[in-house]
Design a protein around this motif. Structure first.
Motif, short mmCIF file in Angstrom:
data_model
loop_
_atom_site.label_atom_id
_atom_site.label_comp_id
_atom_site.label_asym_id
_atom_site.label_seq_id
_atom_site.Cartn_x
_atom_site.Cartn_y
_atom_site.Cartn_z
N GLY A 130 0.38 1.47 6.10
CA GLY A 130 1.09 1.82 4.86
C GLY A 130 0.40 2.96 4.14
N PHE A 131 -0.92 2.94 4.16
CA PHE A 131 -1.69 4.00 3.51
C PHE A 131 -1.40 5.36 4.17
N ILE A 132 -1.41 5.36 5.50
CA ILE A 132 -1.16 6.62 6.24
C ILE A 132 0.26 7.12 5.96
N ASN A 133 1.22 6.20 5.93
CA ASN A 133 2.60 6.58 5.62
C ASN A 133 2.65 7.23 4.22
N ALA A 134 1.95 6.63 3.27
CA ALA A 134 1.97 7.16 1.89
C ALA A 134 1.31 8.53 1.82
N VAL A 135 0.26 8.74 2.60
CA VAL A 135 -0.42 10.04 2.60
C VAL A 135 0.54 11.14 3.03
N PHE A 136 1.34 10.86 4.07
CA PHE A 136 2.24 11.89 4.59
C PHE A 136 3.56 11.97 3.81
N ALA A 137 3.91 10.91 3.08
CA ALA A 137 5.22 10.87 2.40
C ALA A 137 5.33 11.95 1.34
N GLU A 138 6.49 12.59 1.31
CA GLU A 138 6.74 13.61 0.28
C GLU A 138 7.88 13.21 -0.64
N SER A 139 8.54 12.08 -0.32
CA SER A 139 9.61 11.58 -1.19
C SER A 139 9.69 10.07 -1.02
N PHE A 140 10.46 9.42 -1.91
CA PHE A 140 10.59 7.96 -1.80
C PHE A 140 11.32 7.58 -0.52
N ASP A 141 12.18 8.50 0.00
CA ASP A 141 12.85 8.21 1.28
C ASP A 141 11.81 8.04 2.39
N ASP A 142 10.77 8.85 2.34
CA ASP A 142 9.76 8.83 3.40
C ASP A 142 8.99 7.51 3.47
N ILE A 143 8.98 6.77 2.36
CA ILE A 143 8.22 5.52 2.42
C ILE A 143 9.11 4.34 2.84
N VAL B 144 0.83 -1.21 0.00
CA VAL B 144 0.00 0.00 0.00
C VAL B 144 0.87 1.26 0.00
N VAL B 145 1.93 1.24 0.80
CA VAL B 145 2.73 2.48 0.87
C VAL B 145 3.36 2.78 -0.49
N SER B 146 3.88 1.76 -1.17
CA SER B 146 4.54 2.04 -2.45
C SER B 146 3.50 2.36 -3.53
N SER B 147 2.40 1.63 -3.54
CA SER B 147 1.41 1.86 -4.59
C SER B 147 0.74 3.23 -4.44
N PHE B 148 0.31 3.54 -3.21
CA PHE B 148 -0.40 4.82 -3.05
C PHE B 148 0.56 6.00 -3.21
N TYR B 149 1.79 5.83 -2.75
CA TYR B 149 2.73 6.95 -2.94
C TYR B 149 3.02 7.15 -4.44
N SER B 150 3.19 6.03 -5.18
CA SER B 150 3.41 6.16 -6.63
C SER B 150 2.21 6.85 -7.29
N THR B 151 1.03 6.51 -6.81
CA THR B 151 -0.19 7.14 -7.35
C THR B 151 -0.15 8.65 -7.13
N LYS B 152 0.34 9.05 -5.96
CA LYS B 152 0.49 10.49 -5.69
C LYS B 152 1.60 11.08 -6.55
N PHE B 153 2.74 10.38 -6.56
CA PHE B 153 3.94 10.90 -7.24
C PHE B 153 3.70 11.07 -8.73
N GLN B 154 3.04 10.07 -9.35
CA GLN B 154 2.77 10.16 -10.80
C GLN B 154 1.49 10.93 -11.09
N ARG B 155 0.85 11.38 -10.06
CA ARG B 155 -0.33 12.24 -10.13
C ARG B 155 -1.59 11.56 -10.65
N HIS B 156 -1.58 10.19 -10.76
CA HIS B 156 -2.87 9.64 -11.18
C HIS B 156 -3.85 9.51 -10.02
N ILE B 157 -3.46 9.97 -8.84
CA ILE B 157 -4.43 10.14 -7.74
C ILE B 157 -5.53 11.11 -8.20
N GLU B 158 -5.14 12.01 -9.14
CA GLU B 158 -6.12 13.00 -9.64
C GLU B 158 -7.31 12.32 -10.31
N GLU B 159 -7.05 11.15 -10.93
CA GLU B 159 -8.16 10.42 -11.56
C GLU B 159 -9.22 10.08 -10.51
#
Lengths: 254, 309
Positions: free
Chosen positions: A155-168, A77-92
């Motif tokens: 993992g989801f909460i970690n991804a929400v707060f993460a601002e870089s790949f280091d944070d995850i 969850v942390v890697s998938s949701f953070y990637s979703t944020k990072f690549q901006r397809h969270i906007e979908e």
């Protein structure tokens, strides 16, 4: 708006994602745990004797399975949701009328299925080294589901707060792994002395590992009902917190 | 009926920057509407709020009569958005991107498959449906985003600089697609830095600057306000100096080219007659600058000097 279709879309997408990259997601835990069983179970464990009334390898099998479930449900969850944020397809998801509980449920389902899939792979590997028995299937299944849910939410909460790949990677490396190793996977809490035993009892993973071990071999250091209470309590707490974060748009909206 | 109504929309970011200072805006159903403004004017913030990507500080957004806060699902179902930057999963196939999008809107699988075929065919991407999207060209990626935005058949399509960074051929083909989509009854709001694009496609326009709407009218009335046209005249024979004609500003750009600013009241016929009287033969005429561009700059400049005062 049919929320069921939206939920299924996210969950299937998430499950398909980790199955598609199985050499990265399912193969490594099989190799790592095979080494655990070989080195700690067979080579060293043979000289340790019995722990909690079971042979050492039988004793560590439940803990290693649950440790794999914990780390993989979290990392999925942390890697998938953070990637979703990072690549901006969270906007979908944000533009569409997808309710927050559907977003959370879809990602957490992906994490649970990954945790269970890895747990299943590790259980199969353990059969090579030890005869796996199930003392209480209901307890096994329910505690592994609750644990996978809990760490998917974390993992989801970690991804929400993460601002870089280091944070995850900070929490898995510096908090989750030490807590897992100190969560009674390889030892009984009775082996610890004095205040170390008290400190160990403050580790929630200890309760989950022991409840799962009880379900498999009937041995536990703690009250299983308390383990369910703690795990279930954390699941409720993290679910509410995750929904609050989504409602406020923390980390995903300006 | 209005496709979109904004009322007293404000946004102040956490760093204190006031991106929107209470804007009011109406876009009629079926319109092809341009929302223009310089960088940092507040366009993206306004679009972000309409698309639920940015939380408004205050104010209301109504989409086809549905308040975005009170009737969230109904309002969101009316909106399709094509963002400035590529924001789909570039590891997924074109088809998966569209089908997932339909799923987020609760479109059943069978219907989603039919719509994906329709949208991809319209965007001339049907042959690429099984291609992993990162392998597509820039123009194709933009068309994937338009196809994706059409999957739930929105009544309002927001195109945020859809042709940024694509070559002129692709831009022209995208203009054709946008006209077709609008012709089918979909309201379109377009933001662009290519002002000839807005002039060519849009019927109504709003210009936003420093968080406020500084102009909101139909394109014809706006362009009619421009009372000077700028042309480059190509001459048959070289001239040594710029001719002098009262009421017209003429500069010699080169031996055979004159740079002319003509008031609309003066007229081209009179200009050509006067040049002919001086023995100057014009063989062709070119627009020196885009008309809307001139107006846009005038409006922004006027606002800036007002602020300075």
């Amino acid at each position: 708006m049919n929320s069921g279709i939206a939920f299924r879309t996210i969950a299937v997408k998430e499950i398909h994602r980790f199955f598609r990259i199985w050499p990265q997601t399912l193969l490594p835990p099989a190799i790592t745990t095979a080494l655990y069983f070989l080195i700690f179970g067979k080579l060293i464990g043979g000289r340790i004797g019995s722990v909690g009334g079971a042979s050492y390898i039988d004793y560590i099998v439940p803990g290693i399975i649950l440790m794999s479930v914990i780390s993989h449900s979290y990392s999925n969850v942390v890697s998938s949701f953070y990637s979703t944020k990072f690549q901006r397809h969270i906007e979908e998801l944000l533009v569409a009328p997808v309710p927050n509980w559907v977003i959370l449920g879809g990602y957490v389902t992906g994490g649970i299925v990954r945790g269970l899939a890895v747990g299943g792979v590790v259980a199969l590997i353990s059969l090579i080294f030890a005869p796996v028995s199930v003392h209480h299937a209901g307890i096994c299944l329910s505690i592994v589901l609750l644990t996978a849910t809990l760490f998917s939410l974390a993992g989801f909460i970690n991804a929400v707060f993460a601002e870089s790949f280091d944070d995850i990677s900070i929490i898995p490396n510096f908090i989750l792994t030490p807590l897992s190793y100190l969560g009674g996977v390889f030892f009984s809490v009775d082996m610890l002395s004095g205040h170390w035993q008290t400190i160990a009892m403050g580790n929630p993973i200890l309760y989950m590992v022991n409840a799962f071990r009880y379900g498999m071999i009937g041995a536990t250091d703690i009250d299983v009902a308390l383990a369910f209470g703690i795990t279930g309590g954390f699941v409720i707490l993290l679910t509410l917190f995750s929904l609050y974060l989504l409602h406020k748009g923390v980390g995903i909206k300006n | 009926m209005n496709a979109l109504s904004l009322r007293n929309l404000r946004k102040t970011y956490s760093n204190g920057f006031e991106a929107l200072k209470g804007i009011d805006l109406d876009v009629e159903a079926g319109d092809f509407f341009a929302l223009l403004g310089p960088n940092g004017a507040g366009k993206s913030t306004a679009i972000g709020i309409i698309c639920s990507l940015v939380n408004a500080s205050s104010g209301t957004v109504t989409v086809f009569g549905h308040d975005l806060r009170r009737e969230r699902d109904k309002a969101k179902n009316c909106i399709g958005v094509v963002p400035q930057e590529i924001n789909f999963n570039q590891f997924e196939t074109v088809s998966s991107i569209l089908l997932n999008q339909a799923g987020y809107y609760g479109v059943p699988r069978k219907l989603a498959l039919q719509r994906s075929e329709k949208c991809l065919t319209q965007m001339e991407l049907w042959d690429m449906r099984n291609t992993v999207s990162r392998r597509l060209s820039g123009g194709m990626k933009r068309r994937v985003m338009i196809a994706r935005a059409m999957m739930h058949e929105p009544k309002l399509l927001i195109l945020d600089e859809p042709t940024a960074g694509v070559d002129i051929e692709i831009r022209r083909s995208m203009w054709k697609l946008m006209r077709e989509v609008n012709g089918q009854g979909t309201t379109i709001i377009l933001t662009t830095h290519y002002l000839e694009e807005a002039e060519s496609l849009c019927r109504n326009i709003a210009i936003i600057d420093q968080g406020r709407i500084v102009e909101h009218s139909d394109m014809k009335s706006l362009l009619a306000r421009l009372n000077i046209d700028h042309f480059l005249l190509d001459l048959a024979d070289p001239v040594a100096a710029a001719p002098v004609i009262e009421g017209v500003h003429i500069e010699r750009a080169s031996d055979r080219v004159l740079d002319v600013s003509v008031p609309k009241t003066f007229g081209l016929n009179q200009l050509f007659s006067r040049l002919s009287e001086q023995g100057i033969k014009v063989i062709s005429l070119r627009n020196k600058s885009n008309r809307l561009e001139q107006l846009f700059l005038d409006l922004i400049d006027a606002k800036a000097s007002g602020a300075a005062r």
